[in-house]
Design an enzyme around this catalytic site. Sequence first.
Site, mmCIF file in Angstrom:
data_model
loop_
_atom_site.group_PDB
_atom_site.id
_atom_site.type_symbol
_atom_site.label_atom_id
_atom_site.label_comp_id
_atom_site.label_asym_id
_atom_site.label_seq_id
_atom_site.Cartn_x
_atom_site.Cartn_y
_atom_site.Cartn_z
ATOM 1 C CB SER A 90 -1.612 3.098 -8.635
ATOM 2 O OG SER A 90 -1.146 2.129 -7.764
ATOM 3 C CB THR A 200 -3.457 8.108 -6.556
ATOM 4 O OG1 THR A 200 -4.412 7.112 -6.310
ATOM 5 C CG2 THR A 200 -4.083 9.336 -7.182
ATOM 6 C CB THR A 218 -6.126 7.282 -9.253
ATOM 7 O OG1 THR A 218 -5.848 6.112 -8.481
ATOM 8 C CG2 THR A 218 -7.612 7.568 -9.131
ATOM 9 N NE ARG A 228 -13.151 3.961 -4.134
ATOM 10 C CZ ARG A 228 -11.961 4.546 -4.151
ATOM 11 N NH1 ARG A 228 -11.280 4.652 -5.274
ATOM 12 N NH2 ARG A 228 -11.438 5.035 -3.046
ATOM 13 C CB VAL A 229 -16.176 7.907 -7.978
ATOM 14 C CG1 VAL A 229 -15.374 9.193 -8.145
ATOM 15 C CG2 VAL A 229 -16.770 7.476 -9.312
ATOM 16 C CB THR A 251 -1.976 9.458 -2.998
ATOM 17 O OG1 THR A 251 -0.955 9.568 -2.006
ATOM 18 C CG2 THR A 251 -1.612 10.344 -4.176
ATOM 19 N N GLY A 252 -4.057 7.739 -1.509
ATOM 20 C CA GLY A 252 -4.386 6.799 -0.438
ATOM 21 C C GLY A 252 -5.881 6.560 -0.405
HETATM 22 N N1 GLY Z 1 -6.892 8.109 -3.694
HETATM 23 C C1 GLY Z 1 -7.337 7.331 -4.776
HETATM 24 C C2 GLY Z 1 -8.630 6.698 -4.537
HETATM 25 O O1 GLY Z 1 -9.024 6.509 -3.403
HETATM 26 O O2 GLY Z 1 -9.294 6.370 -5.502
#
Ligand code: GLY
Length: 362
Positions: A90, A200, A218, A228-229, A251-252
Amino acid sequence: MALQRMNRRRFFMGLAGLGITLPSFRKTGFPRSRQGSGINRPLVVTSNANRFVKEAVTSAAWEALLQGGSPLDAAIKATHVAEMDPRDPSVGYGGDPNEEGFLQLDAAVMNGPDYEAGAVAALENIKTPSSVARLVMERTDHLMLVGKGALKFARLHGFKEEDLLTDEARRHWLEWKESLSERDYYHPPRKRDDRDGGGTINVLVLDAAGDMAGVTSTVGHHFKLVGRVGDSPIIGAGLYVDNDVGAAGATGHGEESIKTCAGFLAVEKMREGMSPLEACRYVCRRVADRHRGKPMFNLKIVALNKRGAYGCCALRGRMDAATKKTVGSGFSVHDADGHRTETGEALLPPMTEEERNAIPWR
Ligand code: GLY
């Protein structure tokens, strides 16, 4: 060297200012805070890194503090361990790629003492995006650089471009691609690779003087759309630090963390008087409420405050095999007692198999 001596001096002065005497140095090299003082400094808290590296992550931060480094130096050193280890799917090198098979990395840094921050998003071919984020903070008047601009900036500062896709990550991506549909010409392998999760990484560091900093890094969602960010490079979402109050990271599922301003909300709740754990719980509850109590994703918040209290709460937990009760996921701590993994809280039970099958790959 002179700077390191000065930082060491500052460390001891910080302790003296708190009325902390230096009785016994444990093997961790820092004294324990005096019993009953309610102060636990220095302190390192990370959302759990991959099992192979989690102890190395917190220990790297601790070692950096011992060497007289600032909280930001410590948080960056710790993050590098995860970024450079190919076993963490990750974060950084060896992480899972996007849907087209290449990695686009996101990272942010925030420094408490001067309330400065820097970030990069969708950065390709650089193993340590956290260091590039730090340079954006220190060597530009901007806060975030993305994509080609971020790469150009990294090259300007001498970062070497490298292929970040390892064989293991390529195989994982290929299996995902082969399994997307039964109406194509791919045959997925009978035996699937089981890549151990990591997540992450957030690293939050509080030094003996009460200064703090945080870093988040991450690969974003595994096999995400190109460009995508997520929340990790967004100050106030994946990371927030206020030197007067505390620090928090998420995170998540980043999209939900951005909508809730998760990091900022946790720190503001601590400012209002909540403990770090209460603040993490509050953020999870807010997200759950916005999804009618049934979020189909996970989000985990870690936080610490200026006195060295800390906490962690996830939206969705896991089932503990022994007690058959829902528990949160692990997170890592390093203080004067050394490194340890603790179990966080969870608001809701894990998703059922049926629920999992109803959502895209996560
Ligand atoms: N929490 C990391 C992401 O959604 O990119």
